[in-house]
Design a protein around this motif. Structure first.
Motif, PDB file in Angstrom:
ATOM      1  N   GLY A  71      -8.464  13.195   3.967  1.00 48.31           N
ATOM      2  CA  GLY A  71      -9.023  14.009   2.889  1.00 48.31           C
ATOM      3  C   GLY A  71      -9.131  15.476   3.263  1.00 48.31           C
ATOM      4  O   GLY A  71      -9.715  16.264   2.528  1.00 48.31           O
ATOM      5  N   PRO A 110     -11.070  12.554  -2.070  1.00 50.32           N
ATOM      6  CA  PRO A 110     -11.464  11.138  -2.190  1.00 50.32           C
ATOM      7  C   PRO A 110     -10.287  10.241  -2.580  1.00 50.32           C
ATOM      8  O   PRO A 110     -10.191   9.100  -2.118  1.00 50.32           O
ATOM      9  N   ALA A 111      -9.376  10.767  -3.394  1.00 47.70           N
ATOM     10  CA  ALA A 111      -8.195   9.982  -3.768  1.00 47.70           C
ATOM     11  C   ALA A 111      -7.337   9.706  -2.543  1.00 47.70           C
ATOM     12  O   ALA A 111      -6.848   8.586  -2.359  1.00 47.70           O
ATOM     13  N   THR A 166       0.836  -1.195   0.000  1.00 49.49           N
ATOM     14  CA  THR A 166       0.000   0.000   0.000  1.00 49.49           C
ATOM     15  C   THR A 166       0.872   1.247   0.000  1.00 49.49           C
ATOM     16  O   THR A 166       0.564   2.231  -0.658  1.00 49.49           O
ATOM     17  N   ARG A 224      -8.402   9.625   0.565  1.00 48.90           N
ATOM     18  CA  ARG A 224      -9.150   8.715   1.445  1.00 48.90           C
ATOM     19  C   ARG A 224      -9.020   7.263   0.978  1.00 48.90           C
ATOM     20  O   ARG A 224      -9.086   6.346   1.800  1.00 48.90           O
ATOM     21  N   ARG A 225      -8.819   7.029  -0.313  1.00 49.18           N
ATOM     22  CA  ARG A 225      -8.591   5.666  -0.819  1.00 49.18           C
ATOM     23  C   ARG A 225      -7.378   5.031  -0.154  1.00 49.18           C
ATOM     24  O   ARG A 225      -7.282   3.814  -0.054  1.00 49.18           O
ATOM     25  N   PHE A 226      -6.434   5.864   0.249  1.00 47.88           N
ATOM     26  CA  PHE A 226      -5.225   5.365   0.901  1.00 47.88           C
ATOM     27  C   PHE A 226      -5.317   5.449   2.421  1.00 47.88           C
ATOM     28  O   PHE A 226      -4.322   5.330   3.118  1.00 47.88           O
ATOM     29  N   GLU A 273       2.021   1.840  -3.512  1.00 51.11           N
ATOM     30  CA  GLU A 273       0.925   2.393  -4.323  1.00 51.11           C
ATOM     31  C   GLU A 273       0.729   3.874  -4.017  1.00 51.11           C
ATOM     32  O   GLU A 273       0.544   4.683  -4.928  1.00 51.11           O
TER      33      GLU A 273
END
Length: 169
Positions: free
Chosen positions: A45, A36-37, A5, A39-41, A8
């Motif tokens: 945010g 939102p990008a 992770t 928060r994906r990780f 990424e």
């Protein structure tokens, strides 16, 4: 080699300033699209988090390119520490950092981990007209382009064209 992770996240941050049709883009500039990008990780945010990630991005990009020494990233790690914890399954480490700085710090730690565990595998695309970065997972460590379909194909087509126009080249 499985992708972590952290790796990424690091690639997302490194590749968040692409050139699209020759125009510079900033995928973290949009205050509605970037959170939102993040928060994906696992990020918050928040505007503060976005600011921290945007601040560390050019340092990471320059460090990967070799334009600045590794210790230039030290400022990103101020007031950060890891706390060890023994569990039934082994040793785990907990990152202690302000929540809005966590993703920026994780990206720096992922970069440092890659430098140690896979030296030379994280690099900029060999296409001078591209700003993206890649992790070379090939056995021979010979990958040059972020994408063979785009950058690699374009460069090979240019070389072929030059040879066909000028047979001496």
């Amino acid at each position: 080699m499985p992708v972590s992770t952290g790796e990424e996240l690091l690639l997302f941050i490194l590749n968040s300033t692409p050139l699209v049709n020759g125009d510079s883009q900033d995928l973290l500039a949009d205050p509605t699209g970037a959170p939102p990008a993040l928060r994906r990780f696992g990020g918050t945010g928040s505007p503060e988090e976005l600011e921290a990630v945007r601040a560390v991005r050019p340092l990471l990009q320059q460090a990967v390119r070799g334009d600045i020494p590794a210790d230039a990233l030290a400022s990103a790690l101020t007031s950060v520490h890891r706390t060890p914890r023994l569990t039934a399954t082994g040793l785990t480490w907990t990152l202690v950092v302000a929540p809005d700085r966590r993703l920026a710090v994780q990206a720096v730690l992922a970069w440092a981990e890659m430098r140690e565990s896979a030296p030379g595998r994280l690099r900029p695309c060999a296409n001078d007209e591209c700003r993206l970065f890649l992790v070379d997972r090939s056995r021979a460590n010979t990958a040059r382009w972020c994408s063979m379909a785009t950058c690699g194909n374009r460069l090979k087509a240019r070389r072929h064209y030059r040879r066909s126009v000028s047979p001496d080249a």
